[in-house]
Design an enzyme around this catalytic site. Sequence first.
Site, short mmCIF file in Angstrom:
data_model
loop_
_atom_site.label_atom_id
_atom_site.label_comp_id
_atom_site.label_asym_id
_atom_site.label_seq_id
_atom_site.Cartn_x
_atom_site.Cartn_y
_atom_site.Cartn_z
N LEU A 1 31.93 6.29 -25.01
CA LEU A 1 32.26 7.35 -24.06
C LEU A 1 32.55 8.61 -24.86
CD1 LEU A 1 34.75 5.52 -21.62
CD2 LEU A 1 32.37 6.13 -21.14
N ASP A 2 32.15 9.76 -24.33
CA ASP A 2 32.48 11.01 -24.99
C ASP A 2 33.99 11.10 -25.19
OD1 ASP A 2 29.82 11.74 -24.91
OD2 ASP A 2 30.04 12.89 -23.07
N ARG A 3 34.38 11.80 -26.22
CA ARG A 3 35.81 11.90 -26.54
C ARG A 3 36.66 12.31 -25.34
NH1 ARG A 3 38.57 14.93 -31.77
NH2 ARG A 3 40.68 14.19 -31.36
#
Length: 252
Positions: free
Chosen positions: A63-65
């Site tokens: 998942l993106d940060r």
Amino acid sequence: MVEQPNSSAGPLTVLYQDEDIVAIEKPPGLLVHRSPIDKHETVFAVQTLRDQLGKHVFPAHRLDRPTSGVLLFAFDGRMAAQLGQQMMQKQVHKTYHAVVRGFVYNTGLIDYALKYKYDKIADKHKRPQQPAQKATTTYESLARYEVPEPVGKYQSARYSLVKLTPSTGRKHQLRRHLVHIRHPIIGDTTHGDGKQNKFAKSHFSFNNLALNCTSMGFHHPSSGRWMTISSELHHEMATFVRHLENFRVVPS
């Protein structure tokens, strides 16, 4: 882009665990693993979960940060690769919830090919100039809100809570697809609306990305049975939505 600081001071919330896999609720601001994008970061989901459980874990996806929600790991590399293969073959069903700018009505399909966006640091060894890749996302409007305060050129702040189901997994797909239909996700500092982000921060004390992976369905890599792991909205996003409920627009 300046991402939000890591908010994972405490132990990670485990949503599901058996002898083969484990799923956690990733908080916003937490990197999945070490990245050349932020060489100074010292806390990562992989190491934190390893230390918490006392055994090695292998991420099955990322998942993106700034994105929160369901994050899946396996306890060995082979099973992680098997789960990754399911994702490559579009056999994994992911559901996200997001708060976006403007009124979104009904349901729809975003079919918009995306070119890979290269990061100067993380992607310096990748070959540029790849053609745009097919990317599709379905969306469903769940609620609409109107806050009677001017924001930018608008006389009021309008928002929608939407459910998103991507059938592909391109880089920043949901964030870029929502911008494509002119409903950027609140808190998106790369693709979003800076004035709306600032208003959400000042008016609702919301300073994250309003994007949460709320469920993931897949075939268990050992038994083959279909299973779905679900998560509630991250508490900061849930608080934001709860405040917005005071301004819900009732359909006529």
